[in-house]
Design an enzyme around this catalytic site. Structure first.
Site, PDB file in Angstrom:
ATOM      1  N   LYS A  66       0.607  -0.809   0.088  1.00  0.00           N
ATOM      2  CA  LYS A  66      -0.087  -0.011   0.091  1.00  0.00           C
ATOM      3  C   LYS A  66       0.642   1.468  -0.046  1.00  0.00           C
ATOM      4  O   LYS A  66       1.482   1.395   1.215  1.00  0.00           O
ATOM      5  CB  LYS A  66      -0.815   0.403   1.188  1.00  0.00           C
ATOM      6  CG  LYS A  66      -1.683   1.252   1.319  1.00  0.00           C
ATOM      7  CD  LYS A  66      -1.944   2.286   2.932  1.00  0.00           C
ATOM      8  CE  LYS A  66      -1.356   2.534   3.210  1.00  0.00           C
ATOM      9  NZ  LYS A  66      -1.393   3.789   2.239  1.00  0.00           N
TER      10      LYS A  66
ATOM     11  N   GLY B 216      -8.080   3.314   5.981  1.00  0.00           N
ATOM     12  CA  GLY B 216      -8.481   2.302   6.000  1.00  0.00           C
ATOM     13  C   GLY B 216      -7.603   1.063   5.148  1.00  0.00           C
ATOM     14  O   GLY B 216      -7.787   0.029   6.136  1.00  0.00           O
TER      15      GLY B 216
ATOM     16  N   GLU C 183      10.161   1.868  10.189  1.00  0.00           N
ATOM     17  CA  GLU C 183      11.570   3.078   9.668  1.00  0.00           C
ATOM     18  C   GLU C 183      10.516   4.524   9.606  1.00  0.00           C
ATOM     19  O   GLU C 183       9.526   4.734   9.281  1.00  0.00           O
ATOM     20  CB  GLU C 183      11.275   3.357   8.085  1.00  0.00           C
ATOM     21  CG  GLU C 183      12.889   1.549   7.451  1.00  0.00           C
ATOM     22  CD  GLU C 183      13.480   1.467   8.171  1.00  0.00           C
ATOM     23  OE1 GLU C 183      14.580   2.802   8.990  1.00  0.00           O
ATOM     24  OE2 GLU C 183      14.727   0.786   7.859  1.00  0.00           O
TER      25      GLU C 183
ATOM     26  N   CYS D 119      13.766  11.902   6.197  1.00  0.00           N
ATOM     27  CA  CYS D 119      13.650  10.935   7.455  1.00  0.00           C
ATOM     28  C   CYS D 119      15.083  11.245   8.144  1.00  0.00           C
ATOM     29  O   CYS D 119      15.251  11.722   9.647  1.00  0.00           O
ATOM     30  CB  CYS D 119      13.309   9.525   7.476  1.00  0.00           C
ATOM     31  SG  CYS D 119      13.733   9.100   6.199  1.00  0.00           S
TER      32      CYS D 119
ATOM     33  N   GLU E 136      10.211  17.150  14.262  1.00  0.00           N
ATOM     34  CA  GLU E 136      10.421  16.696  12.902  1.00  0.00           C
ATOM     35  C   GLU E 136       9.948  17.600  11.902  1.00  0.00           C
ATOM     36  O   GLU E 136       9.051  17.882  11.842  1.00  0.00           O
ATOM     37  CB  GLU E 136      10.279  15.408  12.953  1.00  0.00           C
ATOM     38  CG  GLU E 136      10.525  15.034  10.916  1.00  0.00           C
ATOM     39  CD  GLU E 136      10.452  13.586  10.860  1.00  0.00           C
ATOM     40  OE1 GLU E 136       9.201  13.341  10.721  1.00  0.00           O
ATOM     41  OE2 GLU E 136      11.286  13.333  10.521  1.00  0.00           O
TER      42      GLU E 136
HETATM   43  P1  NAD Z   1       2.376   8.926   6.751  1.00  0.00           P
HETATM   44  O1  NAD Z   1       3.144   8.079   8.235  1.00  0.00           O
HETATM   45  O2  NAD Z   1       1.732   9.553   7.385  1.00  0.00           O
HETATM   46  O3  NAD Z   1       2.224   7.479   6.352  1.00  0.00           O
HETATM   47  C1  NAD Z   1       2.817   6.822   6.033  1.00  0.00           C
HETATM   48  C2  NAD Z   1       1.975   5.602   4.662  1.00  0.00           C
HETATM   49  O4  NAD Z   1       1.104   5.504   6.014  1.00  0.00           O
HETATM   50  C3  NAD Z   1       1.207   6.172   3.695  1.00  0.00           C
HETATM   51  O5  NAD Z   1       1.736   4.775   3.307  1.00  0.00           O
HETATM   52  C4  NAD Z   1      -0.148   6.035   4.817  1.00  0.00           C
HETATM   53  O6  NAD Z   1      -0.869   6.115   4.419  1.00  0.00           O
HETATM   54  C5  NAD Z   1       0.486   4.777   5.774  1.00  0.00           C
HETATM   55  N1  NAD Z   1      -0.383   4.929   7.675  1.00  0.00           N
HETATM   56  C6  NAD Z   1      -0.693   6.373   7.785  1.00  0.00           C
HETATM   57  N2  NAD Z   1      -1.848   5.843   9.029  1.00  0.00           N
HETATM   58  C7  NAD Z   1      -1.550   5.355   9.149  1.00  0.00           C
HETATM   59  C8  NAD Z   1      -2.204   3.573   9.844  1.00  0.00           C
HETATM   60  N3  NAD Z   1      -2.638   3.916  11.134  1.00  0.00           N
HETATM   61  N4  NAD Z   1      -2.493   2.223   9.580  1.00  0.00           N
HETATM   62  C9  NAD Z   1      -1.181   2.072   8.823  1.00  0.00           C
HETATM   63  N5  NAD Z   1      -0.882   3.067   7.653  1.00  0.00           N
HETATM   64  C10 NAD Z   1      -1.081   3.905   7.981  1.00  0.00           C
HETATM   65  O7  NAD Z   1       3.754   9.699   7.022  1.00  0.00           O
HETATM   66  P2  NAD Z   1       4.336  10.361   5.509  1.00  0.00           P
HETATM   67  O8  NAD Z   1       3.618  11.630   5.809  1.00  0.00           O
HETATM   68  O9  NAD Z   1       4.253   9.771   4.277  1.00  0.00           O
HETATM   69  O10 NAD Z   1       5.900  10.231   4.794  1.00  0.00           O
HETATM   70  C11 NAD Z   1       6.288  10.685   5.825  1.00  0.00           C
HETATM   71  C12 NAD Z   1       7.085  10.607   7.421  1.00  0.00           C
HETATM   72  O11 NAD Z   1       7.621   9.469   6.743  1.00  0.00           O
HETATM   73  C13 NAD Z   1       8.317  11.503   8.213  1.00  0.00           C
HETATM   74  O12 NAD Z   1       7.998  11.393   9.570  1.00  0.00           O
HETATM   75  C14 NAD Z   1       9.126  10.382   8.020  1.00  0.00           C
HETATM   76  O13 NAD Z   1      11.029  11.056   8.466  1.00  0.00           O
HETATM   77  C15 NAD Z   1       9.328   9.128   7.833  1.00  0.00           C
HETATM   78  N6  NAD Z   1       9.685   8.593   7.001  1.00  0.00           N
HETATM   79  C16 NAD Z   1      10.723   7.745   7.202  1.00  0.00           C
HETATM   80  C17 NAD Z   1      11.537   7.224   7.109  1.00  0.00           C
HETATM   81  C18 NAD Z   1      12.524   6.179   7.084  1.00  0.00           C
HETATM   82  O14 NAD Z   1      13.059   5.455   7.106  1.00  0.00           O
HETATM   83  N7  NAD Z   1      13.017   6.251   8.504  1.00  0.00           N
HETATM   84  C19 NAD Z   1      11.811   6.969   4.986  1.00  0.00           C
HETATM   85  C20 NAD Z   1      11.410   8.375   4.265  1.00  0.00           C
HETATM   86  C21 NAD Z   1      10.162   8.869   5.610  1.00  0.00           C
END
Ligand code: NAD
Length: 479
Positions: free
Chosen positions: A174, A209, A249, A282, A382
């Site tokens: 997803k 979802g 991650e 990140c 962040e």
């Molecule tokens: P996000 O957590 O909002 O979304 C990431 C993914 O998770 C999306 O596909 C989203 O639809 C899904 N998601 C959101 N809530 C969920 C839930 N309750 N259950 C299951 N899936 C869920 O993050 P974002 O805004 O897309 O990305 C930015 C974040 O990602 C930042 O905090 C960044 O630091 C982090 N990030 C970390 C790494 C790493 O390797 N450590 C790499 C890239 C980004």
């Protein structure tokens, strides 16, 4: 307008069971550039069933054959890198040159590094001397759910899909609903590479979802997630009932320690690194700690680099930075810039509002704060935008303490010419990755963090191990 409402399940593009349209917004225009469909738990059930049905044959496929499939995937990916760059640039606003070389390019490096690790991976090996017949085996964990973010979309997808494939897992991906186009293109690559039906499936959807349906699904053995710490917590809780393995991650708040004996380019490098991808990484070095003896010069350099950083249209070639992903991120970043000012940091460059001459798109001015203190919001939260916070320090102990005193622990950085100090930094900075003197991670090294950054290790040998169960075997009759 691109219309991509279907999901890739069991080797074909299928219609969602209960279609719900979702606009993908081009952050440079604030307008919809594509329409996708958001799935439901019913779509997830169909995809998971396809993955479960495909598992016995895929796990029985010899590793060398699985590797050959991933090699074909790499060839297709390489041939279609430009298309991938265009999809990424459109959906998340990375300027096209960055989108081609770094964003789409990351997928090529990760698949290549995974293949290198896979070729020398010992799926069954003796435990060691003095334990005759004792063997260690690696078996695929089973059906895995992969949930990815929008900021480095192919970086994340390939870091998960390639090792899951070589390990013998089948999967449901997803991607982020903000940036799904690159993953849909990737699904085309998988198809073109001839990977057997059901091994890789893609269902679009949002976190509440499809994300929740995956993390709670009884037939999924593991969730590999990259994204926010908030979602990582929600996934861990939801996965607990079915006792899944959860690899996370998450976010970061990297410290970059610049000592007085750092090389000439250290400050410039640190600022540019922070602004790369509009600060949406990140592992961005978002807190720069500078030894007081060189603090005034460092501020001058940082100001100059920020003022010279161009912000512009992602469709144009060049080294400029693009917009940030969406309105809510834009507002969050603006709020934190305002907070930085209100909490007493010195605004050295940039600041609130759109860059000069820009009247649409989620563009943020490259911003540098000086004289920050560890208690400020901009030193702790962040920001995920092109905003750098700088503070001076007097002693190494103080700098290390500030660097480590954060809930996160993804990447820390140190710049110094003193070899003894480099050794101390390598062991005292607390993070999953420590990058010294601008040297980025070696090919095939693990990517991951500690504490609220999550504890997954993706990439290279470690990335493959994550998708395996380690099996202790005894009484094994060697030939
Ligand atoms: P996000 O957590 O909002 O979304 C990431 C993914 O998770 C999306 O596909 C989203 O639809 C899904 N998601 C959101 N809530 C969920 C839930 N309750 N259950 C299951 N899936 C869920 O993050 P974002 O805004 O897309 O990305 C930015 C974040 O990602 C930042 O905090 C960044 O630091 C982090 N990030 C970390 C790494 C790493 O390797 N450590 C790499 C890239 C980004």
């Amino acid at each position: 307008m691109i219309e991509k409402r279907q999901f890739y399940i069991n080797g074909e593009w299928v219609a969602p069971l209960a279609p719900r349209d979702h606009d993908v917004i081009d952050p440079s225009t604030e307008e919809a550039c594509a329409i996708i469909s958001l799935g439901t738990s019913a779509d997830v059930d169909v995809a998971v069933k396809a993955a479960k049905d495909a598992l016995p044959a895929w796990r029985a496929t010899p590793p060398a054959e699985r590797i050959a499939y991933v090699e074909r995937l790499l060839e297709v990916y390489k041939a279609r890198q430009q298309e991938m760059a265009e999809a990424i640039s459109l959906e998340m606003g990375a300027p096209i040159d960055l989108a081609f070389a770094a964003q789409a390019g990351a997928g090529i490096s990760h698949i290549t590094n995974c293949l290198t690790a896979a070729k020398s991976f010992e799926w069954l090996h003796p435990l060691g001397d003095g334990t005759p017949g004792a063997m260690i085996g690696y078996q695929p964990i089973g059906v895995v759910g992969l949930i990815t973010p929008w900021n480095w979309p192919m970086n994340q997808v390939t870091l998960k899909v390639a090792p899951a494939l070589v390990a013998g897992c089948t999967m449901v991906l997803k991607p982020s609903e903000e940036a799904p186009l690159s993953s849909m293109l990737f699904a085309e690559f998988v198809h073109e590479a001839g990977i057997p039906a059901g091994v890789f499936n893609l269902v679009n959807g949002d976190g509440m979802g499809v994300g929740t349906a995956l993390s709670g699904h009884v037939d999924i053995e593991m969730i590999s997630f990259t994204g926010s710490t908030r979602a990582g917590r929600a996934i861990s809780k939801n996965a607990a009932e079915t006792l899944k393995r959860v690899a996370l991650e998450l976010g970061g708040k990297g410290a970059n320690l610049v000592f007085a004996d750092a090389d000439d380019k250290a400050v410039e490098r640190g600022v540019k690194h922070m602004f790369n991808n509009s600060g949406q990484s990140c592992n961005a070095p978002s807190r720069m700690l500078v030894e007081r003896a060189i603090y005034p010069q460092a501020l001058e350099i940082a100001k100059k680099v920020a003022e010279e950083t161009k912000v512009g249209n992602p469709r144009e070639h060049g080294k400029h930075i693009g917009p940030v992903i969406n309105k809510s991120q834009y507002d969050k970043i603006q709020g934190l810039i305002e907070k930085g000012i209100a909490e007493g940091a010195t605004l050295l460059a940039g600041g609130p509002g759109l860059p000069e001459g820009v009247n649409r798109g989620y563009y943020v001015r490259p911003t540098v704060f000086a004289d920050c203190t560890p208690d400020m919001s901009i030193m702790n939260e962040e920001i995920f935008g092109p905003v750098l916070s700088i503070m001076p320090f007097d002693t190494e102990e103080e700098a290390v303490k500030v660097a480590n005193d954060t809930e996160y622990g993804l990447t820390n950085y140190a710049q110094t010419q003193d070899p003894e100090r480099l050794r101390r930094m390598a062991m005292q900075l607390q993070a999953g990755m420590i990058e010294l003197n601008g040297q980025s991670r070696g090919a095939g090294s693990p990517f991951g963090g500690i504490k609220a950054s999550g504890r997954a290790r993706e990439g290279g040998r470690w990335g493959i191990e994550e998708f395996c169960d380690v099996i202790a075997i005894s009484g094994y009759a060697a030939e």
